[in-house]
Design a protein around this motif. Structure first.
Motif, PDB file in Angstrom:
ATOM      1  N   LEU A 196      20.562  -4.962   2.614  1.00 32.75           N
ATOM      2  CA  LEU A 196      20.199  -3.625   2.540  1.00 32.75           C
ATOM      3  C   LEU A 196      20.708  -2.843   1.489  1.00 32.75           C
ATOM      4  CD1 LEU A 196      18.974  -1.308   4.185  1.00 32.75           C
ATOM      5  CD2 LEU A 196      21.330  -1.032   5.433  1.00 32.75           C
ATOM      6  N   MET A 197      22.161  -2.892   0.872  1.00 35.56           N
ATOM      7  CA  MET A 197      22.557  -2.663  -0.308  1.00 35.56           C
ATOM      8  C   MET A 197      21.572  -2.717  -1.310  1.00 35.56           C
ATOM      9  SD  MET A 197      25.016  -0.462   0.193  1.00 35.56           S
ATOM     10  CE  MET A 197      25.775  -0.149  -1.093  1.00 35.56           C
ATOM     11  N   ARG A 198      21.373  -4.139  -1.511  1.00 37.43           N
ATOM     12  CA  ARG A 198      20.538  -4.588  -2.692  1.00 37.43           C
ATOM     13  C   ARG A 198      19.103  -3.770  -2.668  1.00 37.43           C
ATOM     14  NH1 ARG A 198      18.481 -10.730  -3.704  1.00 37.43           N
ATOM     15  NH2 ARG A 198      17.163 -10.076  -5.493  1.00 37.43           N
ATOM     16  N   SER A 199      18.444  -3.643  -1.584  1.00 32.92           N
ATOM     17  CA  SER A 199      17.094  -2.932  -1.393  1.00 32.92           C
ATOM     18  C   SER A 199      17.445  -1.678  -1.568  1.00 32.92           C
ATOM     19  CB  SER A 199      16.620  -3.075  -0.150  1.00 32.92           C
ATOM     20  OG  SER A 199      16.379  -4.512   0.087  1.00 32.92           O
ATOM     21  N   LEU A 200      18.346  -1.120  -1.369  1.00 28.70           N
ATOM     22  CA  LEU A 200      18.661   0.515  -1.579  1.00 28.70           C
ATOM     23  C   LEU A 200      18.929   0.686  -2.971  1.00 28.70           C
ATOM     24  CD1 LEU A 200      18.999   3.368  -0.522  1.00 28.70           C
ATOM     25  CD2 LEU A 200      21.374   2.831  -0.276  1.00 28.70           C
ATOM     26  N   ILE A 256      34.061   1.968   0.668  1.00 26.03           N
ATOM     27  CA  ILE A 256      32.803   2.146   0.333  1.00 26.03           C
ATOM     28  C   ILE A 256      32.189   2.997  -0.491  1.00 26.03           C
ATOM     29  CG2 ILE A 256      31.923   3.361   2.479  1.00 26.03           C
ATOM     30  CD1 ILE A 256      30.219   0.269   1.003  1.00 26.03           C
ATOM     31  N   TRP A 257      32.887   4.108  -0.399  1.00 20.81           N
ATOM     32  CA  TRP A 257      32.597   5.356  -1.270  1.00 20.81           C
ATOM     33  C   TRP A 257      33.144   5.013  -2.707  1.00 20.81           C
ATOM     34  CZ3 TRP A 257      29.251   8.236   0.548  1.00 20.81           C
ATOM     35  CH2 TRP A 257      29.141   8.346   1.936  1.00 20.81           C
ATOM     36  N   ARG A 258      34.121   4.288  -2.860  1.00 23.28           N
ATOM     37  CA  ARG A 258      34.483   4.064  -4.248  1.00 23.28           C
ATOM     38  C   ARG A 258      33.434   3.027  -4.655  1.00 23.28           C
ATOM     39  NH1 ARG A 258      40.772   2.645  -4.724  1.00 23.28           N
ATOM     40  NH2 ARG A 258      41.603   4.855  -4.420  1.00 23.28           N
ATOM     41  N   ALA A 259      32.942   2.253  -4.127  1.00 20.36           N
ATOM     42  CA  ALA A 259      32.031   1.237  -4.296  1.00 20.36           C
ATOM     43  C   ALA A 259      30.650   2.025  -4.748  1.00 20.36           C
ATOM     44  CB  ALA A 259      31.711   0.228  -3.347  1.00 20.36           C
ATOM     45  N   VAL A 260      30.206   2.851  -4.125  1.00 22.87           N
ATOM     46  CA  VAL A 260      29.168   3.867  -4.446  1.00 22.87           C
ATOM     47  C   VAL A 260      29.346   4.472  -5.756  1.00 22.87           C
ATOM     48  CG1 VAL A 260      27.558   5.751  -3.772  1.00 22.87           C
ATOM     49  CG2 VAL A 260      28.318   3.899  -2.084  1.00 22.87           C
ATOM     50  N   VAL A 261      30.496   5.051  -5.922  1.00 19.68           N
ATOM     51  CA  VAL A 261      30.851   5.979  -7.244  1.00 19.68           C
ATOM     52  C   VAL A 261      30.867   5.038  -8.274  1.00 19.68           C
ATOM     53  CG1 VAL A 261      32.473   7.381  -8.406  1.00 19.68           C
ATOM     54  CG2 VAL A 261      31.773   7.990  -5.934  1.00 19.68           C
ATOM     55  N   VAL A 286      30.435  -3.567  -7.269  1.00 20.95           N
ATOM     56  CA  VAL A 286      30.259  -3.312  -5.701  1.00 20.95           C
ATOM     57  C   VAL A 286      30.908  -4.283  -4.960  1.00 20.95           C
ATOM     58  CG1 VAL A 286      28.705  -3.278  -3.756  1.00 20.95           C
ATOM     59  CG2 VAL A 286      28.194  -2.046  -5.843  1.00 20.95           C
ATOM     60  N   GLN A 287      30.993  -5.361  -5.298  1.00 20.86           N
ATOM     61  CA  GLN A 287      31.650  -6.612  -4.589  1.00 20.86           C
ATOM     62  C   GLN A 287      33.358  -6.181  -4.742  1.00 20.86           C
ATOM     63  OE1 GLN A 287      30.782  -8.651  -2.367  1.00 20.86           O
ATOM     64  NE2 GLN A 287      28.758  -7.865  -2.656  1.00 20.86           N
ATOM     65  N   PHE A 288      33.756  -6.095  -5.887  1.00 19.26           N
ATOM     66  CA  PHE A 288      35.053  -5.736  -6.253  1.00 19.26           C
ATOM     67  C   PHE A 288      35.684  -4.654  -5.743  1.00 19.26           C
ATOM     68  CE2 PHE A 288      38.325  -3.827  -8.820  1.00 19.26           C
ATOM     69  CZ  PHE A 288      39.181  -4.970  -9.056  1.00 19.26           C
ATOM     70  N   MET A 289      34.820  -3.456  -5.749  1.00 21.95           N
ATOM     71  CA  MET A 289      35.339  -2.229  -5.062  1.00 21.95           C
ATOM     72  C   MET A 289      35.077  -2.171  -3.433  1.00 21.95           C
ATOM     73  SD  MET A 289      36.773  -0.675  -7.518  1.00 21.95           S
ATOM     74  CE  MET A 289      37.198   0.884  -6.944  1.00 21.95           C
ATOM     75  N   ARG A 290      33.980  -2.902  -2.865  1.00 20.22           N
ATOM     76  CA  ARG A 290      34.100  -2.766  -1.710  1.00 20.22           C
ATOM     77  C   ARG A 290      35.225  -3.098  -0.897  1.00 20.22           C
ATOM     78  NH1 ARG A 290      28.852  -6.280   0.105  1.00 20.22           N
ATOM     79  NH2 ARG A 290      29.198  -6.501   2.409  1.00 20.22           N
TER      80      ARG A 290
END
Length: 115
Positions: free
Chosen positions: A1-5, A80-85, A72-76
């Motif tokens: 889902l994240m990849r598609s997004l 999740i918000w850090r990963a997005v930013v 994303v994998q590292f920050m997740r």
């Protein structure tokens, strides 16, 4: 889902990002996308992003997405918000580095606010 997004968001903003770097005339997909890009002009400078094809495009996107995916994998693990930013920031930074490489390799006269 994240990849598609991520892929969907990238496709939506790619032309605007291209225009930000190269002032080529690209815009949002629903407003014409690359319809007014200078890559279609017979004379004058041609946008190096839009003019590139094949392996170069695949490599460029693979490079940018690989960096974002790693981030994303590292920050997740933290938030999740850090990963997005971080993924948005890393996408922009890797895109700017790639754009600069395209500018230098092609001799295109504009990059960001220079030229």
């Amino acid at each position: 889902l994240m990849r598609s997004l991520r892929i969907l968001v990238s496709l939506i903003r790619f032309h605007r990002f291209c225009n930000l770097m190269f002032r080529c005339g690209c815009t949002w997909p629903w407003a014409g996308g690359d319809k007014n890009c200078n890559v279609y002009n017979k004379t004058g400078p041609r946008c190096p992003f839009c003019a590139s094809r094949g392996v170069i495009v695949v490599f460029t996107h693979f490079y940018m997405y690989s960096i974002v995916a790693y981030c994303v994998q590292f920050m997740r693990k933290r938030s999740i918000w850090r990963a997005v930013v971080w993924s948005v920031g890393i996408y922009a930074l890797s895109g700017l580095i790639t754009g600069l490489a395209f500018k230098l390799a092609s001799g295109y006269p504009y990059f960001l606010w220079f030229g």
